[in-house]
Design a protein around this motif. Sequence first.
Motif, PDB file in Angstrom:
ATOM      1  N   ALA A  16       7.370  14.759  -2.926  1.00  0.00           N
ATOM      2  CA  ALA A  16       6.138  15.439  -2.539  1.00  0.00           C
ATOM      3  C   ALA A  16       5.142  15.470  -3.684  1.00  0.00           C
ATOM      4  O   ALA A  16       3.935  15.396  -3.484  1.00  0.00           O
ATOM      5  CB  ALA A  16       6.443  16.858  -2.062  1.00  0.00           C
ATOM      6  N   SER A  18       4.699  13.121  -5.781  1.00  0.00           N
ATOM      7  CA  SER A  18       4.118  11.802  -5.976  1.00  0.00           C
ATOM      8  C   SER A  18       2.935  11.543  -5.051  1.00  0.00           C
ATOM      9  O   SER A  18       2.233  10.555  -5.220  1.00  0.00           O
ATOM     10  CB  SER A  18       5.168  10.711  -5.768  1.00  0.00           C
ATOM     11  OG  SER A  18       5.627  10.747  -4.432  1.00  0.00           O
ATOM     12  N   LYS A  19       2.701  12.365  -4.043  1.00  0.00           N
ATOM     13  CA  LYS A  19       1.586  12.214  -3.116  1.00  0.00           C
ATOM     14  C   LYS A  19       0.473  13.179  -3.476  1.00  0.00           C
ATOM     15  O   LYS A  19       0.699  14.207  -4.118  1.00  0.00           O
ATOM     16  CB  LYS A  19       2.032  12.463  -1.676  1.00  0.00           C
ATOM     17  CG  LYS A  19       3.019  11.425  -1.157  1.00  0.00           C
ATOM     18  CD  LYS A  19       3.328  11.648   0.303  1.00  0.00           C
ATOM     19  CE  LYS A  19       4.285  10.575   0.821  1.00  0.00           C
ATOM     20  NZ  LYS A  19       4.574  10.748   2.271  1.00  0.00           N
ATOM     21  N   ILE A  20      -0.747  12.776  -3.046  1.00  0.00           N
ATOM     22  CA  ILE A  20      -1.923  13.593  -3.324  1.00  0.00           C
ATOM     23  C   ILE A  20      -2.599  13.926  -2.002  1.00  0.00           C
ATOM     24  O   ILE A  20      -2.489  13.179  -1.016  1.00  0.00           O
ATOM     25  CB  ILE A  20      -2.906  12.874  -4.264  1.00  0.00           C
ATOM     26  CG1 ILE A  20      -3.406  11.580  -3.608  1.00  0.00           C
ATOM     27  CG2 ILE A  20      -2.274  12.597  -5.624  1.00  0.00           C
ATOM     28  CD1 ILE A  20      -4.501  10.890  -4.405  1.00  0.00           C
ATOM     29  N   PRO A  21      -3.318  15.010  -1.942  1.00  0.00           N
ATOM     30  CA  PRO A  21      -4.032  15.333  -0.703  1.00  0.00           C
ATOM     31  C   PRO A  21      -5.296  14.478  -0.570  1.00  0.00           C
ATOM     32  O   PRO A  21      -5.969  14.176  -1.551  1.00  0.00           O
ATOM     33  CB  PRO A  21      -4.368  16.814  -0.870  1.00  0.00           C
ATOM     34  CG  PRO A  21      -4.423  17.023  -2.343  1.00  0.00           C
ATOM     35  CD  PRO A  21      -3.392  16.098  -2.935  1.00  0.00           C
ATOM     36  N   CYS A  22      -5.605  14.086   0.656  1.00  0.00           N
ATOM     37  CA  CYS A  22      -6.828  13.317   0.942  1.00  0.00           C
ATOM     38  C   CYS A  22      -8.041  14.183   0.646  1.00  0.00           C
ATOM     39  O   CYS A  22      -8.081  15.373   1.015  1.00  0.00           O
ATOM     40  CB  CYS A  22      -6.831  12.871   2.398  1.00  0.00           C
ATOM     41  SG  CYS A  22      -8.350  12.039   2.911  1.00  0.00           S
ATOM     42  N   ALA A  27      -4.780  15.586   4.114  1.00  0.00           N
ATOM     43  CA  ALA A  27      -3.444  15.065   4.398  1.00  0.00           C
ATOM     44  C   ALA A  27      -2.866  14.433   3.142  1.00  0.00           C
ATOM     45  O   ALA A  27      -3.580  13.857   2.318  1.00  0.00           O
ATOM     46  CB  ALA A  27      -3.512  14.053   5.533  1.00  0.00           C
ATOM     47  N   LEU A  28      -1.533  14.519   2.994  1.00  0.00           N
ATOM     48  CA  LEU A  28      -0.869  13.948   1.838  1.00  0.00           C
ATOM     49  C   LEU A  28      -0.775  12.435   1.986  1.00  0.00           C
ATOM     50  O   LEU A  28      -0.288  11.930   3.003  1.00  0.00           O
ATOM     51  CB  LEU A  28       0.532  14.559   1.685  1.00  0.00           C
ATOM     52  CG  LEU A  28       0.575  16.054   1.359  1.00  0.00           C
ATOM     53  CD1 LEU A  28       2.005  16.550   1.287  1.00  0.00           C
ATOM     54  CD2 LEU A  28      -0.170  16.353   0.056  1.00  0.00           C
ATOM     55  N   VAL A  29      -1.229  11.725   0.987  1.00  0.00           N
ATOM     56  CA  VAL A  29      -1.233  10.257   1.013  1.00  0.00           C
ATOM     57  C   VAL A  29      -0.761   9.746  -0.344  1.00  0.00           C
ATOM     58  O   VAL A  29      -0.725  10.480  -1.334  1.00  0.00           O
ATOM     59  CB  VAL A  29      -2.642   9.706   1.326  1.00  0.00           C
ATOM     60  CG1 VAL A  29      -3.085  10.094   2.719  1.00  0.00           C
ATOM     61  CG2 VAL A  29      -3.641  10.180   0.295  1.00  0.00           C
ATOM     62  N   GLU A  30      -0.384   8.486  -0.366  1.00  0.00           N
ATOM     63  CA  GLU A  30      -0.050   7.843  -1.621  1.00  0.00           C
ATOM     64  C   GLU A  30      -1.304   7.729  -2.483  1.00  0.00           C
ATOM     65  O   GLU A  30      -2.400   7.520  -1.975  1.00  0.00           O
ATOM     66  CB  GLU A  30       0.535   6.449  -1.366  1.00  0.00           C
ATOM     67  CG  GLU A  30       1.843   6.453  -0.593  1.00  0.00           C
ATOM     68  CD  GLU A  30       2.995   7.029  -1.401  1.00  0.00           C
ATOM     69  OE1 GLU A  30       2.901   7.044  -2.657  1.00  0.00           O
ATOM     70  OE2 GLU A  30       3.981   7.466  -0.797  1.00  0.00           O
ATOM     71  N   CYS A  37      -7.041   9.030   2.893  1.00  0.00           N
ATOM     72  CA  CYS A  37      -6.046   8.451   3.790  1.00  0.00           C
ATOM     73  C   CYS A  37      -6.657   7.271   4.538  1.00  0.00           C
ATOM     74  O   CYS A  37      -7.870   7.036   4.490  1.00  0.00           O
ATOM     75  CB  CYS A  37      -5.539   9.512   4.773  1.00  0.00           C
ATOM     76  SG  CYS A  37      -6.825  10.165   5.868  1.00  0.00           S
TER      77      CYS A  37
END
Length: 315
Positions: A16, A18-22, A27-30, A37
């Motif tokens: 969790a 490693s992901k960032i919010p858009c 939304a959580l995205v790479e 996103c």
Amino acid sequence: RPPPQMAPGAMQGERAMSKIPCCTCGALVEPNSRGQCVDCIRAEIDLTANIPQSVAIDRCSVCGAFFRNPQWAHMELESPQLLALCLKKTRGLNGYIAEGDESHRLKLIDAGFVWTEPHSKRLKVKVTVRADVVGGIALQQQCVVEYVLRGGQCRECERAAAKQSWSACVQLRQKGVAQARVLHLLEQLILANGAARDAVEIKPVKGGIDFFFGTRQHAERLVQFVSQYAMTRTKRSQQLVTHNEKAGTANVRHTWAVEVAPLCKDDLVLVPRATAASLGLPTRLCVVAKAGRTIQLVHPSTASVALCSADQYWR
């Protein structure tokens, strides 16, 4: 001894992290350079912005042929050939899409016809394009391009419709010969050089050929071409068809009567006395050695050669 195992909750927490919010929807995205996103990137970037929604295609209203530059071709509706023509007419399918200071290559993935009414004079093609934007994100989008069938006439149909609307005529004749060999040679030269390609109609008649043209310049070009290869005599006439006094215009038909000298190679001719004396021939009986812009005469007994010009012949 074996390494210590990490708890399952710790692994999920690390993923969790490693992901960032858009930055748009949260939304959580790479992580990527845009920080958005895929749905938000697709909403901001329009891949079909440079693709026209309406394109005109020329189609003959008589025979149904489509104009594929530089010629007309007959194609069935919704055929692969027609689809290729439509895609070729559409700009921006394989171009570039601008994104800020960068541009990305746009690729055509798929295309297919969408059903339309047969008499609507419209064709619709659904195209699918794809582009790789920043961060290696691949976007794909569809759009429908409408093709308007613009009416007109192909070259063959124009010639068929213009049979009675000619404005210039060239009457090519060679009289007084059993076999018009020079006229046959001129016919082959005209075909080989395309001198009559602008003729709206070509009609064979007794003793020669009639060429009908839409403009006076095309007829004059044929007359000049024939005079380069044969000894001719030309008479020009014109006839008033219609006249508009208010507009100051008139419809005039021009006619050129081109007569080819009735002499062929190896003909035995009797030269007039005055002409034989001016050419330096000992006697009046000669053989035609060459028939072109000038007539080359050979005396059978002395083998003397004389050239007869057009002025001397038609005098």
